[in-house]
Design a protein around this motif. Structure first.
Motif, PDB file in Angstrom:
ATOM      1  N   ARG A   1      -9.243 -27.434  15.665  1.00  0.00           N
ATOM      2  CA  ARG A   1      -8.879 -26.500  16.740  1.00  0.00           C
ATOM      3  C   ARG A   1      -7.772 -27.078  17.603  1.00  0.00           C
ATOM      4  O   ARG A   1      -6.846 -26.365  18.025  1.00  0.00           O
ATOM      5  N   LYS A   2      -7.846 -28.395  17.853  1.00  0.00           N
ATOM      6  CA  LYS A   2      -6.847 -29.047  18.690  1.00  0.00           C
ATOM      7  C   LYS A   2      -5.602 -29.452  17.915  1.00  0.00           C
ATOM      8  O   LYS A   2      -4.637 -29.957  18.498  1.00  0.00           O
ATOM      9  N   GLY A   3      -5.612 -29.254  16.598  1.00  0.00           N
ATOM     10  CA  GLY A   3      -4.450 -29.580  15.781  1.00  0.00           C
ATOM     11  C   GLY A   3      -4.249 -31.054  15.535  1.00  0.00           C
ATOM     12  O   GLY A   3      -3.172 -31.469  15.108  1.00  0.00           O
ATOM     13  N   SER A   4      -5.287 -31.871  15.778  1.00  0.00           N
ATOM     14  CA  SER A   4      -5.127 -33.316  15.626  1.00  0.00           C
ATOM     15  C   SER A   4      -5.597 -33.838  14.276  1.00  0.00           C
ATOM     16  O   SER A   4      -5.457 -35.026  13.990  1.00  0.00           O
ATOM     17  N   SER A   5      -6.156 -32.978  13.437  1.00  0.00           N
ATOM     18  CA  SER A   5      -6.615 -33.395  12.112  1.00  0.00           C
ATOM     19  C   SER A   5      -5.499 -33.280  11.084  1.00  0.00           C
ATOM     20  O   SER A   5      -4.627 -32.403  11.177  1.00  0.00           O
ATOM     21  N   ALA A   6      -5.542 -34.150  10.088  1.00  0.00           N
ATOM     22  CA  ALA A   6      -4.584 -34.068   8.982  1.00  0.00           C
ATOM     23  C   ALA A   6      -4.766 -32.775   8.196  1.00  0.00           C
ATOM     24  O   ALA A   6      -3.874 -32.380   7.437  1.00  0.00           O
ATOM     25  N   PHE A   7      -5.903 -32.089   8.367  1.00  0.00           N
ATOM     26  CA  PHE A   7      -6.172 -30.847   7.638  1.00  0.00           C
ATOM     27  C   PHE A   7      -5.912 -29.605   8.494  1.00  0.00           C
ATOM     28  O   PHE A   7      -6.144 -28.487   8.030  1.00  0.00           O
ATOM     29  N   ALA A   8      -5.458 -29.774   9.736  1.00  0.00           N
ATOM     30  CA  ALA A   8      -5.212 -28.634  10.620  1.00  0.00           C
ATOM     31  C   ALA A   8      -4.165 -27.705  10.012  1.00  0.00           C
ATOM     32  O   ALA A   8      -3.113 -28.150   9.528  1.00  0.00           O
ATOM     33  N   GLY A   9      -4.455 -26.417  10.031  1.00  0.00           N
ATOM     34  CA  GLY A   9      -3.516 -25.421   9.529  1.00  0.00           C
ATOM     35  C   GLY A   9      -3.476 -25.277   8.025  1.00  0.00           C
ATOM     36  O   GLY A   9      -2.619 -24.550   7.497  1.00  0.00           O
ATOM     37  N   LEU A  10      -4.397 -25.933   7.308  1.00  0.00           N
ATOM     38  CA  LEU A  10      -4.359 -25.902   5.843  1.00  0.00           C
ATOM     39  C   LEU A  10      -5.463 -25.044   5.237  1.00  0.00           C
ATOM     40  O   LEU A  10      -5.682 -25.099   4.023  1.00  0.00           O
TER      41      LEU A  10
ATOM     42  N   GLU B   1     -15.678 -40.799   5.891  1.00  0.00           N
ATOM     43  CA  GLU B   1     -14.745 -41.245   6.919  1.00  0.00           C
ATOM     44  C   GLU B   1     -13.346 -40.667   6.724  1.00  0.00           C
ATOM     45  O   GLU B   1     -12.733 -40.156   7.660  1.00  0.00           O
ATOM     46  N   ALA B   2     -12.830 -40.766   5.514  1.00  0.00           N
ATOM     47  CA  ALA B   2     -11.429 -40.412   5.275  1.00  0.00           C
ATOM     48  C   ALA B   2     -11.192 -38.907   5.242  1.00  0.00           C
ATOM     49  O   ALA B   2     -10.079 -38.448   5.506  1.00  0.00           O
ATOM     50  N   VAL B   3     -12.222 -38.133   4.911  1.00  0.00           N
ATOM     51  CA  VAL B   3     -12.062 -36.686   4.790  1.00  0.00           C
ATOM     52  C   VAL B   3     -12.995 -35.934   5.737  1.00  0.00           C
ATOM     53  O   VAL B   3     -12.593 -34.987   6.403  1.00  0.00           O
ATOM     54  N   GLY B   4     -14.256 -36.373   5.799  1.00  0.00           N
ATOM     55  CA  GLY B   4     -15.258 -35.628   6.559  1.00  0.00           C
ATOM     56  C   GLY B   4     -14.900 -35.412   8.012  1.00  0.00           C
ATOM     57  O   GLY B   4     -14.983 -34.287   8.529  1.00  0.00           O
ATOM     58  N   HIS B   5     -14.503 -36.474   8.712  1.00  0.00           N
ATOM     59  CA  HIS B   5     -14.163 -36.320  10.136  1.00  0.00           C
ATOM     60  C   HIS B   5     -12.994 -35.357  10.314  1.00  0.00           C
ATOM     61  O   HIS B   5     -12.941 -34.616  11.302  1.00  0.00           O
ATOM     62  N   GLY B   6     -12.078 -35.362   9.377  1.00  0.00           N
ATOM     63  CA  GLY B   6     -10.939 -34.461   9.471  1.00  0.00           C
ATOM     64  C   GLY B   6     -11.296 -33.002   9.270  1.00  0.00           C
ATOM     65  O   GLY B   6     -10.484 -32.119   9.517  1.00  0.00           O
ATOM     66  N   LEU B   7     -12.533 -32.734   8.821  1.00  0.00           N
ATOM     67  CA  LEU B   7     -12.985 -31.358   8.607  1.00  0.00           C
ATOM     68  C   LEU B   7     -13.944 -30.894   9.697  1.00  0.00           C
ATOM     69  O   LEU B   7     -14.587 -29.862   9.567  1.00  0.00           O
TER      70      LEU B   7
ATOM     71  N   ASN C   1      -3.983 -38.569  10.612  1.00  0.00           N
ATOM     72  CA  ASN C   1      -3.276 -38.597   9.325  1.00  0.00           C
ATOM     73  C   ASN C   1      -4.175 -38.956   8.150  1.00  0.00           C
ATOM     74  O   ASN C   1      -3.728 -38.974   7.009  1.00  0.00           O
ATOM     75  N   GLY C   2      -5.444 -39.239   8.440  1.00  0.00           N
ATOM     76  CA  GLY C   2      -6.389 -39.540   7.371  1.00  0.00           C
ATOM     77  C   GLY C   2      -6.281 -40.929   6.796  1.00  0.00           C
ATOM     78  O   GLY C   2      -6.966 -41.262   5.822  1.00  0.00           O
ATOM     79  N   LYS C   3      -5.430 -41.790   7.377  1.00  0.00           N
ATOM     80  CA  LYS C   3      -5.258 -43.133   6.827  1.00  0.00           C
ATOM     81  C   LYS C   3      -6.522 -43.960   7.034  1.00  0.00           C
ATOM     82  O   LYS C   3      -7.109 -43.955   8.100  1.00  0.00           O
ATOM     83  N   PHE C   4      -6.924 -44.672   5.969  1.00  0.00           N
ATOM     84  CA  PHE C   4      -8.165 -45.433   6.027  1.00  0.00           C
ATOM     85  C   PHE C   4      -7.983 -46.842   5.484  1.00  0.00           C
ATOM     86  O   PHE C   4      -7.066 -47.115   4.697  1.00  0.00           O
ATOM     87  N   VAL C   5      -8.861 -47.726   5.917  1.00  0.00           N
ATOM     88  CA  VAL C   5      -8.979 -49.082   5.380  1.00  0.00           C
ATOM     89  C   VAL C   5     -10.468 -49.359   5.236  1.00  0.00           C
ATOM     90  O   VAL C   5     -11.212 -49.269   6.209  1.00  0.00           O
ATOM     91  N   PHE C   6     -10.910 -49.668   4.016  1.00  0.00           N
ATOM     92  CA  PHE C   6     -12.311 -49.936   3.753  1.00  0.00           C
ATOM     93  C   PHE C   6     -12.481 -51.258   3.047  1.00  0.00           C
ATOM     94  O   PHE C   6     -11.722 -51.587   2.135  1.00  0.00           O
TER      95      PHE C   6
END
Length: 473
Positions: free
Chosen positions: A266-275, A254-260, A391-396
């Motif tokens: 492509r849309k620049g909405s991930s915390a990992f965009a441009g990295l 959840e915290a990392v996978g979706h962001g990849l 931003n990758g913020k999570f609550v579990f």
């Protein structure tokens, strides 16, 4: 009851006519396909000594897609006929407009088979399945007098898909799925607590209904319930957290996978965009998405666009090296599709989705990892969670966790939540265990209203400085 195989071009559609309409829909487009599906599923649940659910569902239909640039026209129908396909062609064609696109090359076919194409629902009669659930109920109650309620569920399904592409390529996949889950509620001195455990995968039901296999989930469900029965209020504050192996990889998912996933980047909405190419996790952290593991819940021989699934490295030694891609996003980003174009059913367009996402093991002994925790918790079970992709913020929430002080595991704690953000948490990994394990086969993933089966996994980890929400210190 054994059903004949799904053969839509034998009885429902003329393949040449369907191909002609698909080509009409995608003329001047960049991509597109005709996706045909039949899905059958059953769920049998035994709760508190009686049958709670006995359901059987069947559906079939098609989805037609035409892609031009960032736009996609999609039409679907539960009626597989030339008349319905003709109407869908007119609708999907609207996204292409005046055309001008260049049709992408079709994926390379594969003969790889990652699972059987046998119907798991035909493995046993209704009576045998019901007797199995009764046995599980009786077994769990006999284990401990504090058991007051038992829920046992068997689920099985078979998804059969055909994918016709504009160049005439026809691909197919037959995907079985089974799952067993056992839930237990215990009571002592007026306090009730619960525990659950289960497993499954792209296998038949035979193994799951074998007593030698279902006893372990029943015992584990009871163990978790009894642990929670003596749990104390969780502490609160910023502290070190040791994560168990296997299912706790859902936090990584959840915290990392979706962001990849490719579309968010492509849309620049991930915390990992441009990295891409940068250090996004601690040294030693390697994360993969692998849809090629035989019989696993998240595995697929080909994705829902016809691309063979892959073993894709996303983060290597802490460096971001890849994203998960479907065909549309891969083309727009100038990269190769990775076999991650997935959809819930024929009524949904494909998008980049995870398969089996996990972190590779390291060299540390798990006991040494827990011993490094001076004041924190050891979390080995997780329930629901939320994540903000931007931003990758999570609550579990933790379903099983323990207080740790000076490296010693103490009392179980209840009500613990882990709060943080994926990119920061990945950089704060201090130790990686040598015990990488995948989950037992229970994961589902939601995105944009679509649900698909997935797998997760990781070794035991030590993460420094996570916020733990609880009742107090």
């Amino acid at each position: 009851m054994q059903h004949p195989p799904f053969r839509p071009f034998d009885s429902l559609l003329d393949q040449d006519a369907a191909l002609a309409m698909l080509r009409d829909a995608t003329h001047g487009a960049d991509d597109g396909e005709l996706f045909l599906e039949r899905r059958r599923s059953e769920v049998l649940s035994f709760d508190d000594g009686r049958v709670r659910t006995a359901s059987y569902d069947a559906s079939e239909g098609f989805g037609l897609r035409a892609v031009k640039g960032e736009a996609a026209g999609y039409a679907h129908s539960t009626e597989i006929s030339e008349a319905a396909l003709r109407r869908a062609t007119e609708t999907a064609r609207l996204a292409v407009g005046a055309g001008g696109g260049t049709l992408a090359d079709a994926p390379q076919p594969t003969n790889r088979r990652l699972y059987s194409d046998a119907d798991p629902m035909a493995d046993a009669s209704f009576g045998v399945k019901l007797d199995t659930l009764r046995e599980i109920d009786a077994f769990a109650r006999d284990l401990d007098p504090r058991v007051v309620q038992v829920t046992a569920t068997l689920a099985a399904s078979l998804q059969e898909v055909f994918i016709l592409r504009p160049d005439g390529t026809l691909l197919s996949d037959t995907r079985p799925m089974t799952r067993l889950n056992v839930g237990v509620i215990v009571e002592e001195n007026g306090r009730r607590e619960s525990g659950s455990h289960g497993g499954g995968g792209r296998t038949g039901l035979t193994g799951l209904i074998d007593r030698a296999n279902w006893e372990a989930p029943a015992r584990e469900a009871l163990r978790i319930a009894l642990v929670n029965l003596r749990a104390e209020a969780a502490p609160a504050g910023v502290m070190d957290v040791a994560l168990g192996n296997g299912w706790p990889g859902v936090l990584l998912h959840e915290a990392v996978g979706h962001g990849l996933e490719g579309d968010f980047n492509r849309k620049g909405s991930s915390a990992f965009a441009g990295l891409m190419g940068q250090q996004v996790a601690a040294k030693g952290v390697t994360v993969l998405d692998d849809g090629t593991i035989p019989d696993r819940r998240g595995s697929i021989s080909v994705d829902d666009e016809g691309t063979p699934s892959g073993k894709n490295v996303l983060i290597e030694d802490g460096v971001l090296v890849g994203f998960m891609q479907d065909r549309q996003n891969a083309r727009l980003m100038g990269v190769t599709p990775t076999g991650n174009g997935r959809r819930e059913s024929f009524a949904h367009p494909p998008m980049p989705r995870m398969t089996n996402t996990y972190m590779l093991g390291g060299e540390a002994d798990p006991e040494d990892i827990v011993a490094e925790v001076k004041d924190g918790i050891y979390a080995v079970g997780f329930g629901g969670g939320q994540v903000d992709i931007t931003n990758g913020k999570f609550v579990f929430s933790c379903t099983e966790a323990y207080r740790v002080k000076n490296g010693k595991v103490g009392a179980p704690v209840k009500g613990a939540t882990l709060i943080g953000d994926g990119p920061t948490a990945m950089k704060q990994i201090r130790m990686i265990g040598n015990d990488m394990a995948l989950d037992p086969g229970i994961g589902n993933c939601g995105k944009a209203g679509q649900w698909v089966p997935v797998g997760v996994g990781q070794p035991t980890l030590l993460i420094g400085g996570l916020t733990v929400g609880g009742a107090g210190s």
